[in-house]
Every structure is written in C-alpha cells, then in structure tokens.
Design an enzyme around this catalytic site. Structure first.
Site, short mmCIF file in Angstrom:
data_model
loop_
_atom_site.label_atom_id
_atom_site.label_comp_id
_atom_site.label_asym_id
_atom_site.label_seq_id
_atom_site.Cartn_x
_atom_site.Cartn_y
_atom_site.Cartn_z
N ASP B 58 -1.24 -8.69 1.67
CA ASP B 58 -1.49 -8.31 0.30
C ASP B 58 -1.87 -6.83 0.23
OD1 ASP B 58 -2.57 -7.92 -2.19
OD2 ASP B 58 -3.32 -9.97 -2.32
N THR B 91 0.76 -4.47 -6.24
CA THR B 91 0.09 -3.29 -5.68
C THR B 91 0.96 -2.57 -4.68
OG1 THR B 91 -1.04 -4.91 -4.34
CG2 THR B 91 -2.32 -3.84 -6.02
N THR B 92 1.60 -3.35 -3.82
CA THR B 92 2.41 -2.73 -2.78
C THR B 92 3.55 -1.93 -3.42
OG1 THR B 92 1.95 -4.61 -1.39
CG2 THR B 92 3.68 -3.15 -0.67
#
Lengths: 547, 539
Positions: B58, B91-92
C-alpha cells in the site's frame, strides 16, 4: 559547503529518507540474503529433529542455563533480530499457539523449501513463478493429505490408542521414556476429559516438578497440588467440604477509613472480646455446616486462624488468583469475594486434602475421590536435576497439546518420515503433469519434504542418501508406510511400530511454513530504519556458537 | 550572494540546480513506489527502529513508514496522504503521475522552454482532463455483485488474490450493514465507516478473516463462573459505576464494637448493591419466561462484589467497555445506552441472538452476534502474525472506502488503465487545437498519463512498449479497452468487472498537476536557520 552538497545530492533514494535508513532492492540484497538467514536458522534446528536429535545448551541473557532439544524453547531464547528470520520464527510461534507441537517442522521445512527456491532463483527462474508453483504444490499436498490417513482415533478415552498416538511427539523430546510418559499423559488427560472432548483445556493438566527420585517415580494426582502448606496443625482431611474466599478470612472492614472510638475503660475491655465472639460465631457456623477446609486468597487473621484450628478446620492461604481458580475447579466450589457464610451451592467437595512430603518438599494435595470426577489433574514430575525436570515438563506439554489436537481431529498419519516420502512422491508426479515453469518449483517442493527423513536418519547416525533411495524404492513397491527406523537403523513399517504423526500438527505446520516461505519470496525491497538506541545490552552471542 | 549577507547559515540552490533537486527527488520517490502498483506489484518489507516488521504494498502505508526527510519528496508524499484522506486509494498512482509529469516536463525544459509555459499548458490540460473524466464516468445500478467488483479492484492491488476476493465480499457486506436508508426527517445519511469495528485476532490464517454480524469486544465476562454463552440475550448498555467509590472529602467511620462495624460495612455496600439490584430486578422481570438471557455491558467498572451478585442472578457482566463500542453496540443491537439506572424498562434493552466468550491463549473476546436489525458490525481480522494482520487491516480500510465512494459518487470509471489511455488520446486530439509552444506542455501531460498503464504492464512482467502499442491500436478501432494483466492483451474492463472510483481519479488529476506545476515554478531552494537536531547530534 556541506549543506550545499546535501541539497544537491538528492537523486539517491536513501537520501530522501531519514539518515541511517537502509534501502535494499536488488535480488541479491533482498531475497537471497533473506533466504540465507532462514537457512541458517533452519540448520540450527535440523540437528534437534526427531528422537535422536541433539540437545542445545543455551545461556540466555539472564545467564540461565537451558538444555533442551525442544525447538520452541530454543527459538524463544535465541532473540533473533534478522527480519526474515523473525518472520519464520513467528510462524513457528503460531504453530506453538495453534497446536503446541511441530514447531521444528515449520522452521526446518520452511528453511528447506526456501533453500530449494534459492537454487531456482540463482538459475534464473523468477520468484513469482516459484510462488505459483509452491502454491499449487501446497494446495495439492493439503488435498492429498486426506488420503494418507492411516488410522483414526475414534475414542479419545481409550488409553492405549491415545498413548500410541502421542508417543511420537513425546519421543522426539524424551527418547527412551516415551512409553512411560505417554501413558502417564494419556491417563491424566483421559481422567479430566470433559463430556464434550472438543472442550478439552490444556491448562487443566498441571505439572509440578520436584527434584529427586527418578522419572519413573512421577505420578498423577487427580486434583490440584500446591507447594503452600496450611496455616494450622491440621494436615489431613478426608471427605472434605471446601469453601473458597478470594478475599481475606478476617474481620470485615469498611472501604472508608475507620477508627475505634472508645469512651470508657469498660468499652476497651469488651472490645476485643466482642471481636472474638463475632469471629467465633461465624466460624462455628461454618463448622456446623460441615465445612472442614477453608481456602483464602488473602490474609487469614490470627483470631480467625485460632478459631479455625479450634473447630478442626484446615486453613490454607493461596495468594495466586490462578491457583485459587484451580482449587475451585477441582473441588467445584464457587469463590466468594468476602468472608460470609456460604450457601450449600457454593461449597465444594473433595475426596481428600492432605499435606505430603515428597523428596524434602512439602506440598498440599487436593485429590478427588474416584466417584467425583476432577476437572483438573496434576502430574508430579520427579527428576534428578532441574534441567531434566524442565525438559520433561516440555515433553509433557507437547504430549498434552497433542492430546488436545487429537480431541479435535483423531486422524493420524504415518510417522518417521513415511508420510513425507509418500507425499513427496505424489507431488513429484503432480509436478510432472503440470505445464509451464511452475513445474520446477513443484518438484522442488517435493524435494523439500525429504528433509524430514533425511535428518531423522542423519541424527541417528545413518547414511541419509542411501536410506532415502531405499525408502523411495520401498514406497514404489507399495509399502506406503515405510519410514526411518531409528532404533534398528534401517527401514520399517511405521504403523506396525506405532509411530504416528497427528494430521492436525502436520496440516498446520505445512500451511504455516508454506505461508511464510511465500511471503519471504514475495518481498523485493526492504527499507530498514536505523536501529533504535535502547538501553538494553545486545543479546549475548553465545547461543549461535553452541550448536 | 546577497542571501549570505542576510543569514550566514543559509544555503541556496538556484535555477537549474533547484530544478534538478526537485526533479531528482520526484523521480527517486517514483522509483521506490513504481514496483508497488497494480495487482502484480511486489511487496516491500519495512523494518522499524525497534525491529518490528511491516509488509506492505500500500503506497500510503509505505510513505508513512519511510520517514522522508527530503523537503521535495516530503511535499509530494503529503499530496499522497491528502489523496488517501479524501478518497482512500490511489496514493501510489499519485506519486507516479507527479514523477512522470516532472520527468516529461524536464525534456522540454532542457530544450529551453520556460517553465511558465509548461505550467500554463498543464493548467489547461487539467480542466480538460476533469471535463473528460466527467464524460467518461459510468453510472450503474448499485448491486451487490457490482460493489464486490469495485472492492476487488481496490483490494487486489493490496493483497494476494485469494485473500482479496474473500475480503471484497466481507467489506461489501459490512458497508451494506451500516448503510442507512434515507428517511424524510434526516434526508440522506452519509455512511459512517466508524460503525464497522475492526477486531484483530492473532489466530489461524489470513483466509479465516470473517464478517461478524454484530460486535466483538476484546474482553470477556469478568467472573469465572458467569455464563459463557447466552442465547436470545437482552443487552443492557450502561455507563454507571458499579463499584464503591470513595467520597471526595476526607471521611472516617467511628465504631466501638465489632457489631457496629459489621453494620457499617453493610451500609457502605448497600449503596452500590442497590444499583446492582435494580439491574437484577429488571432481568427477573424481562426474563420471566426463561427463554432469554441477560447481558450487561458497562463502560465503567464493576467491582468483584457486584460481579458476584450479577453472577448469582445468572447475568453476564462485562466491564470497562470502550466508549466507541458502546455506540456501536446500541446501533447493532438496539436499545439505549444508560447513564442512570432509574426507571428502566424493556425499551432500553438491546437484543442479540447469541452472546459468547472466546478464549485465545490469554486474550478473551466476547462475540455479540445475531442482532435483530444491525446498523453496526465487525470485521474480524485473523492472521498468523502481526504483520499479516496490519496488512489486512490497512487493506480492509481501503476496501471499505472504495465501496463507500461508490455510494458517494454514484458512478465509477472503467479501470485497468483504460481511463489513462483514453485521456492520453483525448489530450492528443486537444493538442491540435492549441497554438504555439503550449503544444509541448500538452504533449508532456498526455505522455505522463501513460505512466499508469505502462507500470502496470511492467509489473506484470510484459514488455510495455508492445502491450501499449497493441492497446492503443484497439482504441483506434474505437474500443474502450484496458489491459489484461494475466495475458498482456487488451480487454474490456466493463466486462471483466474492473472499476476505479471516480473520486480517486478526480482528486488525482487535480492534485498531481497542481503539485507538479508548483515544483516546476520553483527557481530557488533556500535552506536557512539552524537545524537544532544536527547540532545536538554533534555533541
């Protein structure tokens, strides 16, 4: 100038992070090194696999000496810091928690399949393909396990069946004594096994170690044993009626502070008298109800002790809350929080309460008579030294845990490496059938299973490679239960020899080992923060070298 | 330099150098995170200072744990955490897009284009892209199967597929439980994810994670002889002290005989006992038929004597429940939490089909299951070790958000790189209508969008040039396609059930272009003042 450079050289990833942080991302740095650490850990334990496994001498950071071949104990004392090794360790701890036995297999097997994976990686196979293969092999293995069940213990109250099922687990810790110990454990477990055997609680088998004598002097008490002795001179009571107070046996007190207010000399004279009368009245009442044992969690006041003695009541103080609960469980009493007169329901009964002297140690025994079934059993272990006694205790623990697993699932597999060889054969065949790159990994998984018979043989001083090829040929002839005979150095039918592994133990240890191995193979980058500077001294390095 | 005269300790990096610093930080961060993206991404192992292990895929977790000190990287990372706060996912990809925007811009900057022109172009592209997103979104009827597909898309990027599929169903069930139908009085009630309790249990394997219809408390009944299993239970939730409490003022009792003292002891207790008696009376009244059990969950304490009284009355008593669980309990089982035990009636009680205690080693758990109309529930996360549990916990949180977003947005975007590819083409069309040097900026923005499909393909182990060209050809034919990461070929995300949240993409487009523009416009990096930490380290 210095600062200028620090602003400018931000291309490197480590420089983005807090100083001291290590960022590892190449194959060499991550997977290969992680596997190396795991192999090291596994190799440490392979020598203690099986009945002929060697002991390890560990001096822990409190300079306590431990001699054992029980892998969960060894691991607990090792204080591993390498992250990948810690992960394997946690898998083993989980096995300890789930089953209580078979930790060694988790580590050794995980180590072995990682080692096999490493050789595949070095020959250019991508970790993802290995993971796929291992997953497939694992699924197939768990499926095929059902077919390898050789015997099922239907009745967990049959002493002979139980003893033979758990003897392999005990033999791996205390070789030579397994017959005696397994029947001891079986007896104790059966004695307290509840009507619904699935509710068997491991904690209800207690072990008390008393130094002196020999192992064969060990015995079972169907009840509770403590090293505390009663307060008065009364030492033995048959057909006891027991009442348990978690609070003290003394004059009750208000929570708010209180003072005695004395206004005349007469009052002073009568005060103690009044107190005594009050206490006597209560204790007399207890005696009238037939109560002859009082167990208290707190103080027994001098006055109370006096009257208890007077009315022939045995008084015992047990400050540990857990011991208190165990007494209650043994005698089936309800613990009372304050010193009040109990109702009939709250009084427990016990066949005999007595003080015994075993090898210079005084112990108090609460033993149930034959007609009253106890919920608790205690095994008194006798051994020459503390280290031996500790090790026997661990063997008994493993035995009791095996019994619990047996209660849940009575299926047994052939022990002594027979199951592993048969499984390995099956997986190899399965591998040959599957297309694609997974095939290599599946075959390696099968090879990994050989680690058990190989090390059983090695530890017994046999020639492992020769033995394994013999085993394979024997299995090929249809003798599915041939395994390593560690006594006569050869091959024999494990079922005839009564060497079994529990299905549950193997099932969980294979799943956990596979799970952790795959997780380790999946990691391709490691970010390590600088180790926190703590006040604790680094663990002594002794343990690694003793091997 | 003039700055040096103002402050001796200051440092300065100008023009090209400043840009270089920012670019390299963004690229560095991108390099760390790029292998995370997508279902085929690899996992990272984080080792904390105290040796604790965390394993994650994550992006958000990774950024939190990395302790970034570089200012530019920190700035980008904070954009990513905003992304997480708002949408719970993406987010990535945020980090990747920012990195890529800067990387593409760098090409033109080196050729002498002024950053301002590129930034202006980015601004144009942003509005175009957001408009395009709105035209691209798909409004679908919200069915359970559809929600599960959305959850799967999000979770498969964080966990292995087996576990992800299991969790998808769990999170959808959980969200559907806590979702309240809008009524006339209050209008639409937003989904409150706090009403989903996450209980962690170190036990068995991650595949044993379960959805519990009800609440799980991490403590059990305190008296050893209390009932361990109660069926058809009435549940009293209260916040009343059931233990003796000392007076605030300094007080003392005086007595002159033992009898007097006995009386005082009794009187002292009677106060608390009276309260307990009220509960027992209520129990006797409502449980007359013998078919029901009775459970008390108290936020305050229950002392041993009160416990004993409750036990004798056959009541299961639990003390010191967490405040948040009190709220959830009443939502799950019904009833009203009480602050006083006056005038209790059957209406204040909640109901649950089954209450039982579960002991795991030394930890006790209490399951309150089968409530009538639950509006709160529990996800019981299991795993063999701490890092698996944390990994699951983070993933479940994101999965819940993804499902909730569908309800909030009422629409979704086809996933598997489909949107990014379409946007790339759309912007190239748009480029034709742009005049002058701005064309270059638009080109950079359009190319940067390709980073998501490119990295997805790369992580799956295919050649990204081959695959991208194939897929873009499909677009030429007029098909909206994404990439099948199993085969490396084009596929229709709508048929395969791969959906991204609208909210995630929208936030991404906005924040990425803004932060990239800001970084491009930086022409001086000044670090001034003393760093206190460094000075301390020296001594």
């Amino acid at each position: 100038m210095n600062r200028q450079r620090s602003l400018a050289r931000s291309g490197n990833i480590e420089n983005l992070l807090k100083s001291g942080t290590k960022y590892l991302s190449s194959l060499e740095e991550t997977i290969i090194q992680n596997i190396d650490a795991c192999i090291d850990l596994a190799e440490l334990l392979t020598t203690s696999l099986g009945p002929n496994g060697m002991n390890k001498m560990i001096i822990n950071r409190l300079s306590k000496l431990i001699i054992t071949n029980d892998s969960s104990t060894i691991l607990k004392e090792l204080e591993v810091v390498h992250p990948a090794a810690t992960m394997i360790l946690e898998a083993a701890q989980m096995q300890e928690k789930e089953i209580g036995d078979g930790t060694n297999f988790v580590i050794v097997f995980a180590g072995e399949i990682l080692k096999q994976a490493q050789s595949l990686i070095l020959s250019g196979i991508h970790p993802v393909e290995i993971i796929d293969g291992y997953n497939k092999a694992g699924k197939e293995a768990l499926k095929y396990m059902d077919e390898l069940v050789v015997k099922t213990v239907e009745d967990v109250r049959n002493e002979e069946d139980v003893a033979s099922a758990i003897s392999a687990s005990i033999a791996s810790k205390q070789f030579g004594y397994e017959d005696f110990l397994s029947s001891l454990v079986a007896k104790a477990c059966i004695a307290i096994c509840p009507n619904n055997e699935k509710n068997f609680i491991v904690d209800n088998i207690r072990v008390v170690k008393i130094i002196g004598g020999s192992i064969y002097d060990s015995k079972i008490i169907k009840g509770f044993v403590t090293n505390r002795t009663p307060k008065g001179s009364i030492r033995k009571i048959e057909n006891a009626k027991v009442v348990c107070y978690t609070g003290g046996v003394e004059a009750s007190n208000t929570e708010t502070g209180s003072n005695v207010l004395i206004e005349s000399a007469k009052e002073l004279k009568n005060y103690t008298k009044g107190e005594e009368n009050l206490m006597e009245k209560k204790i007399k009442k207890l005696a009238e109800m037939g109560i002859n044992v009082v167990v208290s969690g707190h103080n027994i006041s001098e006055i109370a002790a006096h009257f208890l003695e007077k009315y022939g009541i045995l008084a015992l103080k047990l400050p540990s809350k857990f011991e208190m609960l165990r007494v209650c469980r043994t005698v089936r009493a309800l613990p009372l929080s304050t010193f009040v007169i109990p109702s009939e329901k709250e009084i427990g009964t016990c066949g005999s309460v007595r003080v015994e002297l075993i090898g210079g140690t005084k112990i108090t025994i609460f033993e149930q008579s034959k007609k009253n079934k106890s919920k608790l059993a205690t095994i008194i272990v006798r051994a020459a030294t503390k280290n031996v006694a500790d090790d026997i205790e661990r063997a008994i623990d493993d035995g009791v845990n095996s019994y619990r697993a047996l209660c849940k699932d009575g299926r047994l597999l052939a022990g002594g490496g027979a199951f592993e060889i048969e499984m390995s054969r099956h997986i190899q065949k399965f591998g040959e059938k599957s297309p694609g790159m997974d095939q290599y990994a599946i075959k390696k998984f099968a090879e990994g299973l050989e680690v058990v018979p190989r090390n059983l043989a090695l530890n017994a001083g046999m020639r492992a490679t020769e033995l394994i090829s013999n085993l394979y040929s024997s299995h090929e002839e249809g003798k599915k239960n041939s395994g390593v005979d560690v006594v006569n150095e050869g091959i024999c039918d494990m079922v005839k020899k009564n060497v079994f592994d529990l299905y549950q133990t193997r099932y969980w240890s294979m799943r956990l080992a596979l799970n952790v191995a795959i997780t380790i193979l999946r990691v391709d980058q490691i970010i390590m923060s600088k180790r926190a500077q703590s006040g604790i001294a680094p663990p002594p390095q002794v343990s690694r070298d003793v091997d | 330099m003039s700055l040096r005269q103002l402050n001796k300790n200051s440092d300065i990096a100008q023009f090209g150098q400043a840009l270089y610093i920012n670019l390299s930080a963004a690229k560095g961060l991108q390099a760390v995170l790029r292998s995370n993206l997508g279902p085929k991404g690899t996992i990272k192992m984080l080792v904390s200072g105290s040796g604790d292990i965390k394993i994650t895929k994550d992006g958000k977790v990774l950024l939190d744990e990395m302790h970034i000190t570089n200012p530019t990287a920190g700035m980008i990372a904070s954009t990513a955490s905003t992304q997480d706060r708002i949408s719970g996912d993406g987010t990535t990809s945020t980090i990747l897009i920012i990195g890529e925007l800067l990387k593409q811009a760098e090409r033109y900057l080196l050729e002498g284009v002024h950053p301002r022109i590129i930034v202006e172009a980015f601004k144009l592209c942003r509005t175009k892209a957001v408009d395009f997103l709105d035209s691209f979104k798909i409004e679908k009827e919200i069915t359970k199967e559809f929600l599960i597909e959305v959850a799967q898309t999000s979770l498969r990027t964080k966990l292995k597929q087996e576990v992800a599929d299991l969790l998808s169903e769990i999170v959808v069930n959980a969200v559907l439980t806590v979702k309240r139908e809008p009524n006339k009085k209050t209008g639409v009630i937003p989904i409150d994810l706090h009403m989903i309790e996450m209980m962690l249990m170190q036990h068995k394997l991650d595949t044993e994670t379960k959805f519990i219809d009800g609440i799980v408390l991490d403590h059990g009944p305190r008296h050893p002889k209390m009932p361990k299993r109660v069926e058809n239970a009435y549940i009293l939730t209260c916040n009343v002290s059931l233990e003796y409490e000392k007076t605030e003022i300094n007080s003392k009792f005086f007595y002159s005989t033992g009898e007097e003292r006995e009386k005082q002891v009794k009187a002292e207790r009677s106060f608390v006992n009276a309260r307990v008696q009220k509960i027992i009376d209520l129990k006797n009244e409502v449980c007359k038929d013998g078919k029901h059990g009775f459970v008390v969950v108290n936020q305050k304490g229950i002392d041993p004597e009160s416990l004993e009284l409750l036990q004798k009355a056959g009541i299961m008593g639990m003390r010191r429940a967490k405040k948040r669980n009190m709220e959830r309990l009443t939502l799950a089982c019904g009833g009203i939490p009480l602050n006083s035990l006056e005038d209790m009636t059957i209406e204040v009680l909640g109901e649950a089909g089954l209450v039982y205690e579960h002991i795991l080693g030394e930890e006790k758990f209490c399951f309150i299951e089968k409530p009538k109309k639950p509006k709160a529930c529990t996800i019981l996360i299991k795993g063999p070790n701490k890092y698996t549990i944390t990994q699951l916990k983070d993933a479940v949180r994101d999965g819940l958000r993804a499902v909730k977003n569908v309800f909030d947005d009422k629409c979704v975007i086809p996933g598997a790189g489909c949107f990014e590819l379409a946007l790339h083409r759309h912007l190239l069309e748009f480029k034709k209508s742009v005049k002058g040097k701005m064309k270059l900026g638009v080109q950079a923005f359009a190319d940067a969008m390709l980073v998501i499909p490119k990295v997805l393909v790369e992580n799956a182990g295919f050649d990204h040039q081959d695959v991208l060209i194939n897929v873009l050809e499909e677009f030429e034919k007029g098909n909206k396609v994404g990439i099948n990461l199993e085969s490396g070929e084009a596929m229709d995300p709508q048929l395969m059930g791969v959906w991204d949240n609208y909210k995630v993409k929208r936030q991404q487009l906005n924040s990425c272009s803004i932060i990239a523009s800001q970084l491009l416009l930086v022409d001086e990096v000044i670090s001034a003042g003393k760093s206190e930490k460094k000075d301390k380290m020296k001594h």
